[in-house]
Design a protein around this motif. Structure first.
Motif, PDB file in Angstrom:
ATOM      1  N   GLU A   1      12.154 -30.675   5.013  1.00  0.00           N
ATOM      2  CA  GLU A   1      11.447 -29.525   4.483  1.00  0.00           C
ATOM      3  C   GLU A   1      12.415 -28.358   4.226  1.00  0.00           C
ATOM      4  O   GLU A   1      11.992 -27.306   3.767  1.00  0.00           O
ATOM      5  N   GLY A   2      13.639 -28.568   4.614  1.00  0.00           N
ATOM      6  CA  GLY A   2      14.655 -27.559   4.307  1.00  0.00           C
ATOM      7  C   GLY A   2      14.625 -26.327   5.174  1.00  0.00           C
ATOM      8  O   GLY A   2      14.997 -25.252   4.751  1.00  0.00           O
ATOM      9  N   VAL A   3      14.150 -26.460   6.407  1.00  0.00           N
ATOM     10  CA  VAL A   3      14.095 -25.271   7.257  1.00  0.00           C
ATOM     11  C   VAL A   3      14.923 -25.418   8.527  1.00  0.00           C
ATOM     12  O   VAL A   3      15.042 -24.471   9.291  1.00  0.00           O
ATOM     13  N   LEU A   4      15.494 -26.596   8.718  1.00  0.00           N
ATOM     14  CA  LEU A   4      16.188 -26.849   9.987  1.00  0.00           C
ATOM     15  C   LEU A   4      17.297 -25.828  10.237  1.00  0.00           C
ATOM     16  O   LEU A   4      17.569 -25.442  11.364  1.00  0.00           O
ATOM     17  N   GLY A   5      17.908 -25.376   9.161  1.00  0.00           N
ATOM     18  CA  GLY A   5      19.014 -24.431   9.300  1.00  0.00           C
ATOM     19  C   GLY A   5      18.626 -23.122   9.947  1.00  0.00           C
ATOM     20  O   GLY A   5      19.465 -22.433  10.527  1.00  0.00           O
ATOM     21  N   HIS A   6      17.349 -22.771   9.870  1.00  0.00           N
ATOM     22  CA  HIS A   6      16.930 -21.478  10.406  1.00  0.00           C
ATOM     23  C   HIS A   6      16.418 -21.596  11.831  1.00  0.00           C
ATOM     24  O   HIS A   6      15.976 -20.624  12.417  1.00  0.00           O
TER      25      HIS A   6
END
Lengths: 628, 831
Positions: free
Chosen positions: A195-200
């Motif tokens: 989902e493209g949020v792991l970085g945050h």
């Protein structure tokens, strides 16, 4: 339209719907810190994980230490210390207690109840600046760190990802911490990554397994385990169960005798062995002598029958959640609803919880009279000293007893009213004849009537399942006609429910090969077991409901729970040969690992469960619902 | 004579002793090289520097050679990158090369390239002139001076984060000298611009400093040095003046006038107490109180390496160590010393000679004997020569005999330390550590350094000798050894795997997966697979198997471990890396994996679930998924289409019953749409029963009739539906008409029941008389006519019915209850 989120209306819908369920807390760290710096927990700041384990141990010990009864107060402080201290130290920003800035805490609704029960969210509420269950918690636009405390499930991860994406789209940048209970799952990370949020996000885990609900009852409070394991074949929770039992062994020493009954239990046992292999050899001391791990699918009949003890009826009528029951205003005939805690701490409840319902009311009556006489003592008080004694010692306790007593009486009355309305007697009669295996025709007629009269569909299903379980399935003709009637009455989507029930073996059709002759001669599986373990009292044998000497009193004298009889049987029969023999009659079989037999018959029983269920909730989980 | 090489400097003594005769002697000429040596007796890197030969600049790349401290060659390479500005060692004994474009290259001591990082865009754009490599609070830092005279630095070469220091005002030529000072977690640069001195820091601040001098006309600052612990700074001016002080430049420690006009070739601190300046053939040691020692030198070129407790001096032939004589050593060996240690040492010497003086000496220090023993032990630690160490330890041991309750730990520890120190000082190992340095460095680090030098055998022996626990000692070293071993390309994979497993199996804490991943990094996949087989922890094994493309074994291992999380990891990886057909084939054979993947899909998308079942060829499940999915669709046509598909699937399985039910549902939905068009309200999602019920309530009886026929609704159900619906709608007239239409299959009692349900007793009574006697009791109770109910029950002679009435009556009416009991008794006696 401008919404509190500042998003366009359509975008908002998805988000809002899920917010409804999240409980939300904004915390100021100073207060949390206060817990940490309290005398016991001093160590936590520096050596979080290790100390958390220590506190965890202490907290469980407190729970069972009979000499020195624990108080919830102490207990909840301890668990909060575990909760906040358990976050890995080192990364400054990770733990709640470590950074001095404010944070938002979002708690999974599945966790609020159990956490509230053992730790008291009320305590959090009073200690923290604000606590609200408002749905728009995004209003706080200060760059607080947000902490999610959630069960590690795929669905939760999607929700969180949606939150974060929506917020970032809006330009609201902040840091996130996701704490997964009971352990960090890689697959959840993958979802967040996709989902493209792991970085945050900073990921943490919190090993919270068993919640102590009473002095002899521990529960994982994970009701979905039943469905995911038995219906979907998802083995994820085998690990959860096994690790919770291993934790228990860490606290109480190894358990020398383990019996598993059923397929899943064996898997749990194997995994426990594997987990312990990695660790050091256990010491010889132990506090728990026997462990029985039992699959639910070994015994579906017990939850499907109608139990008649007070506690069971409370659960069936009102629903007990984590040992807390809520009586609505209507029940109490009072302006406000009341939540009360049902536990062994309540002296009145202890007396009545396991009584047959018929003898509860007289008991409560007697108790009320007793209280009245004590209360009347006040007239006999001569001296001021006596008066003082009375006021300081008896009065408070009396008042308290009186209130609980009044709640129980109101609850009893309500249950009686409900049962008479619902034509409960015919229902019970049908259930009992199903267990007896008599008058099958009448039973089927009654079930048909239930469908025709549009009785609640779960009630009908319950009887259908009982019919199938006791008869080893319905004859094709009965099956077809009942199923058609059911679907026509309760909707086509129930077709899926029927398939689910078939998969679980709860409601099946007899293979058309076996003709009428076969049915006559052959005894069903249940009947064989019932005979062997004397589950159903012989006809003519009266079961004393008031002063029970037979286990069957729980089911109004009609049935003794299979699981209990199994445990009893294993404890009483020494030879492994007999278990194996019995095991052949049970799905999944019995496996025994006996290392050290104790001869003492004086047993103290502790029950651990994945969740507490009733026949209703069991069927509800597997029945198909129309999406709203 | 122990004090032969001692030189007094004020109250203290300094000694210079030879540590090694260099192996490179005769081969290497330091004059032609740039030198960088690591602290704590670390390796020495030499770069053959063409510019030092004063030739015409050529394009020949320099040769880099690394030697150990004893001058034994470790490795040599020809440089093939850009122009090197500075070379230096990190505290982890990695070699850093700073290039003029700001790129820093990291090599290990075997000159294997490790990684590279840059000092920023600005450095790259304007080139850099000079660099410093320093020890910071976080590790090893690098500072650069650009051609625009700006300073950039990083404090940790492992995770470089570039910090820009404040600008020195009006600096437009290269500063006459500069250095880096680390104080209180702050890194500052000390920059001299002619006669001015500036301290610039990370916060963008600069301070002009004016160190207080005895004389006014000291000239410009042309050289400076920072002490090993960063506490002291020394400045050298163009008039040959030396100023020593604290590193904040406010406190002066000492001053000295060398009267030398030229800048020293080398300028460094020796420990913290003295400064060493080297000119062509002279070495001057200057102490704070204007004391000095002059050493003549035979060699032209030397190199100085500051250490925590002294200074190492490397020349073409020797490796020497200059230090202040440690206090205990001074106490014992100083001529005429009356310290207890000195007396004990003398006593022992006499004792060896079997002279009675031994006793005399001993008596003199009897009260302080324990102190004497400690002094001897300590002094032994500071000596380089084993012979001297032995003498001192013997003295200590001799003194120990006269003490009754002396704890032997200090003695034993020192013996162990000395043994280790002497081992690592051996010229083949070449780590000339002093005891003080070892204390600073700590034993585990020393062992790590041995491992770094690939001296695994020695490291293991030391661990065994010191009884270091296996987990952190021997096993760890063996694992390192294995990682090194797998890089040896000349060995057969089978043989390697066997050798490694022999040495590492049965050793807890050794991670085979780590070793395997090293093997993989070096392109030895077969070996990695073999090694992974020894790994017991699936959580370590599986990800690596995946990395190696061993999908099927990875999945199998993950399933075997029982950890579903691992299975998921593998599954999702496989899905992304295999083509669909392969993927389905693989999970088809593993039911656990299949059901897990199914769960995953269910959360993602129901159509994925359908596809999955199609792959499995399970029409039953496809149909069910379709049914579930149909409820998520909004408009009717696609829903019907989906259900039709589901019906076809049921047909394929031969489940005609389910097929029929599905068809019925479609029929119902179509009919509901017709109703919607006709009646203008929605019947969507209502069951057949509910639809009929609603229609009856509305009085659309012909539709109900039609549905009844179409769906072959059984009589009983139809009647119950109709009766309930009419009662709810309050259509009592219609209800009565219906009751008379034919003999009700559900009995008249149902009519009574529904009337009472809606509290219409009057209507209920109408039907009461028509209830058959055998069902009448219940109906009578229902309308509240208990007396009649009791009579009827008695008439029926039915005990159950009487009990039923009794149960209902009990509380309300005592008299009636008596009557019923009477009936019961009668019934029983008659039997």
């Amino acid at each position: 339209m401008e919404t509190p989120l500042g998003l366009a209306e359509e975008e908002n819908i998805g988000v809002v719907r899920l917010f409804k369920e999240w409980h939300y807390v904004t915390t100021a760290c100073v207060n949390i810190y206060h817990i940490n710096s309290s005398t016991d927990m001093r160590a936590l700041g520096t050596n979080g994980m290790k100390a958390a384990k220590v506190v965890g141990v202490r907290y469980f010990h407190e729970l069972w230490n009979k000499e020195q009864p624990f108080t919830w107060n102490r207990c909840h402080r301890a668990i909060f210390a575990v909760f906040f201290g358990g976050l890995r130290p080192g990364k400054n920003h990770a733990g709640l207690s470590r950074t001095p800035d404010k944070k938002d805490l979002v708690i999974d609704p599945d966790l609020t109840k159990p956490l509230d029960r053992v730790a008291g969210i009320g305590f959090l509420r009073q200690d923290l600046k604000t606590f609200s269950t408002a749905m728009y918690f995004m209003c706080s636009d200060q760059p607080f760190r947000r902490v999610y405390l959630v069960r590690a499930s795929l669905l939760n991860m999607k929700y969180i990802a949606d939150h974060i994406t929506a917020e970032r789209k809006q330009g609201n940048i902040r840091d996130y911490t996701v704490i997964m209970v009971p352990r960090r799952l890689h697959v959840c990370e993958l979802i967040l990554e996709n989902e493209g949020v792991l970085g945050h996000i900073t990921l943490e885990e919190f090993h919270l397994h068993l919640f102590p609900l009473d002095t002899d009852l521990l529960s994982l409070e994970m009701p979905d385990i039943f469905k995911s394991f038995y219906l979907d074949g998802d083995l994820t929770h085998i690990h959860t169960v096994a690790s919770s039992l291993v934790t228990l062994q860490h606290l109480y020493g190894w358990i020398p005798n383990i019996h598993t009954i059923g397929k899943g239990s064996k898997m749990v046992y194997d995994m426990m062995q594997a987990m312990q292999e990695e660790e050091q050899k256990q010491e010889a001391k132990f506090h728990i002598g026997y462990l029985f791990i039992i699959d639910r699918d070994v015994d579906y009949i017990t939850p499907l029958c109608s139990p008649m003890t007070y506690e069971a009826l409370l659960d069936e009528s009102f629903g007990i959640q984590c040992g807390v029951i809520e009586f609505s205003a209507e029940v109490l005939a009072k302006p406000k609803s009341v939540k009360i805690l049902l536990s062994s701490q309540d002296p009145i409840y202890v007396e009545i919880r396991d009584r047959h319902f018929s003898s509860v009311f007289p008991f409560l009556g007697a108790k009320a009279k007793e209280l009245k006489t004590i209360y009347e003592k006040k007239n006999d008080l001569k001296t001021v000293g006596d008066m003082k004694n009375f006021v300081s010692q008896d009065l408070g306790r009396l008042k308290e007893h009186q209130t609980t007593l009044s709640y129980h009486i109101s609850a009893c009355e309500y249950i009686m009213k409900m049962k008479t309305q619902l034509d409960f007697e015919s229902y019970i009669r049908t259930e009992h004849s199903l267990l007896d295996g008599t008058d099958t025709k009448d039973c089927i007629a009654y079930i048909e009537d239930c469908i025709y009269k549009q009785a609640p569909h779960l009630t009908t299903l319950r009887l259908l399942c009982l019919l199938s379980l006791t008869q080893d399935g319905l004859t094709p003709r009965e099956y077809k006609s009942l199923k058609t009637d059911f679907l026509h009455s309760h909707g086509f989507e129930q077709l899926v429910t029927f398939f689910n029930l078939k998969k679980l073996g709860l409601l099946v059709e007899q293979s058309s090969g076996s003709k009428v002759t076969a049915v006559v001669t052959r005894r069903s599986q249940f009947r064989q077991l019932a005979g062997r373990l004397s589950l159903v009292p012989k006809s003519g044998e009266e079961v004393n409901l008031k002063e029970p000497d037979n286990l069957a009193y729980v089911y109004g004298g009609a049935y003794s729970p299979l699981t209990v009889r199994l445990v009893e049987y294993i404890l009483l029969h020494e030879s492994l040969q007999t278990y194996e023999d019995l095991g052949r009659q049970i799905a999944g079989g019995i496996y025994s690992d006996v290392k050290y037999r104790t001869t003492s018959k004086d047993l103290n029983i502790i029950v651990c469960t994945t969740s507490i269920l009733t026949g209703q909730s069991l069927l509800e989980q597997v029945s198909e619902k129309k999406p709203i | 004579m122990a004090t032969a090489d001692w030189n007094p400097l004020g109250d203290h003594y300094y000694r210079k002793c030879e540590v090694y005769a260099m192996e490179w002697s005769g081969v290497v000429d330091l004059a032609k090289h740039t030198v960088a040596a690591a602290a704590y007796g670390g390796p020495i890197a030499l770069m053959k520097d063409e510019s030092k030969l004063n030739r015409v600049p050529t394009n020949i790349k320099p040769v880099i050679t690394v030697y150990n401290a004893a001058g034994k060659i470790i490795n040599q390479i020809r440089w093939n990158s850009g122009t090197i500005v500075k070379m230096g060692w990190t505290i982890m004994e990695d070699l850093l090369f700073v290039q003029d474009d700001g790129v820093v290259l990291v090599y290990d001591m075997f000159l294997t390239f490790k990684r590279t990082f840059s000092m920023g865009q600005e450095a790259k754009d304007v080139k850099i002139l000079d660099a410093r490599i320093f020890t910071s609070f976080q590790g090893t830092g690098v500072a650069i001076m650009t051609s625009t005279f700006r300073i950039f630095l990083i404090t940790n070469s492992d995770s470089p984060r570039i910090i820009r220091l404040a600008e020195v005002p009006d600096l437009n030529t290269f500063p006459s000298c500069w250095d880096i000072v680390v104080m209180d977690r702050q890194v500052r640069a000390l920059v001299a611009k002619g006669r001015e001195l500036f301290i610039v820091d990370q916060g963008g601040q600069y301070q002009k400093q004016d160190p207080q001098m005895d004389r006014e006309d000291v000239g410009e600052y042309i050289d400076m040095a920072v002490s090993f612990n960063n506490k002291f700074v020394v400045l050298f001016t163009s008039t040959g003046h030396i100023w020593m002080g604290m590193s904040d430049l406010t406190t002066k420690v000492g001053e000295f006038d060398t009267k030398s006009g030229s800048k020293p070739q080398h300028f460094a601190w020796c420990g913290n107490g003295a400064v060493v300046a080297v000119w062509e053939r002279i070495m001057l040691v200057v102490g704070p109180q204007k004391y000095w020692i002059k050493y003549p030198f035979k060699y032209q070129d030397i190199h100085l390496i500051p250490e925590v407790d002294g200074l190492r001096i490397i020349s073409n032939d020797t490796h020497e160590f200059l230090q202040r004589v440690p206090t205990v050593v001074e106490q014992i060996f100083k001529i005429g010393s009356m310290e207890p240690g000195a007396m004990l040492y003398e006593a022992n010497k006499e004792y060896q000679k079997q002279h009675q003086k031994a006793d005399e000496y001993l008596r003199m220090i009897m009260e302080k004997l324990d102190l004497a023993v400690n002094q001897c032990i300590q002094a032994a630690g500071h000596e380089f020569e084993p012979a001297k160490q032995k003498q001192l330890m013997r003295a200590a041991s001799f003194g120990k005999c006269f003490l009754t309750d002396y704890r032997p730990e200090a003695f034993v520890n020192m013996c162990q330390m000395l043994r280790v120190l002497n081992q690592v000082r051996h010229h083949t190992v070449g780590i000339p550590l002093t005891y003080t340095q070892l204390e600073q460095l700590s034993m585990p680090v020393l062992i790590d350094r041995l491992v770094l030098r690939k001296l695994f055998g020695l490291a293991i022996l030391i661990c065994q000798y010191l009884r270091v626990p296996d987990a952190e000692g021997e096993n760890r070293i063996r694992a390192h050894w294995a990682c090194y071993k797998v890089q040896q390309k000349h060995m057969e994979e089978d043989q390697l795997a066997r050798v490694i497993s022999q040495k590492l199996l049965e050793r807890p804490g050794v991670s085979f997966s780590d070793i395997a991943s090293v093997a993989l990094e070096h392109g030895r996949k077969v070996l990695a697979v073999k090694l992974l087989d020894f790994e017991t922890r699936a959580s370590e094994q599986v990800p690596l198997l995946l990395k190696m493309g061993q999908q099927a074994p990875a999945l199998a291992k993950a399933i075997e471990s029982g950890d579903t999380d691992l299975v998921y990891t593998v599954l999702l990886n496989l899905r992304d890396n295999l083509d669909a057909a392969q993927f389905y084939m693989l999970i088809h054979t593993m039911p656990i994996a299949f059901s897990l993947y199914l769960q995953y899909c269910r959360h993602q998308n129901l159509q994925m679930v359908e596809q999955l079942w199609e792959q499995e060829d399970n029409p039953n499940e496809i149909a069910l998924t379709k049914i579930v999915r149909s409820y998520t669709q909004d408009s009717l046509d696609p829903r019907i289409k989906t259900l039709e598909d589901a019906g076809n699937c049921f047909h394929r399985t031969g489940n005609t019953f389910a097929e029929k039910l599905t068809e019925e549902q479609i029929k119902l939905m179509r009919y509901q749409r017709r109703l919607e068009d006709e009646l203008g309200r929605s019947f969507a999602d209502l069951s057949l029963h509910k639809t009929m019920y609603e229609l009856t309530k509305e009085g659309s009886h012909h539709h109900v009739e039609r549905l009844r026929k179409d769906f072959k609704v059984p009589d009983k159900r139809y009647w119950w539906m109709r009766v309930s619906a009419l009662a709810e709608a309050g259509d009592w007239a219609e209800l009565e008409k219906f009751s008379k239409s034919k003999k009700p299959p559900i009995g008249m009692e149902a009519f009574v029941e529904v009337c009472m349900k809606y509290y219409n007793k009057q209507e209920a009574l109408k039907y009461l008389s028509r209830v058959l006697p055998e069902h009448k009791v219940k109906s009578l109770v229902c309308v509240g006519q208990f007396q009649e109910a009791a009579d009827q029950a008695a008439e029926n002679k039915n005990e159950d019915e009487l009990n039923y009435v009794l149960g209902k009556v009990k509380v309300a009416d005592k008299q009636l209850a008596e009557t019923v009991r009477g009936y019961l008794a009668q019934l029983n006696t008659r039997r």
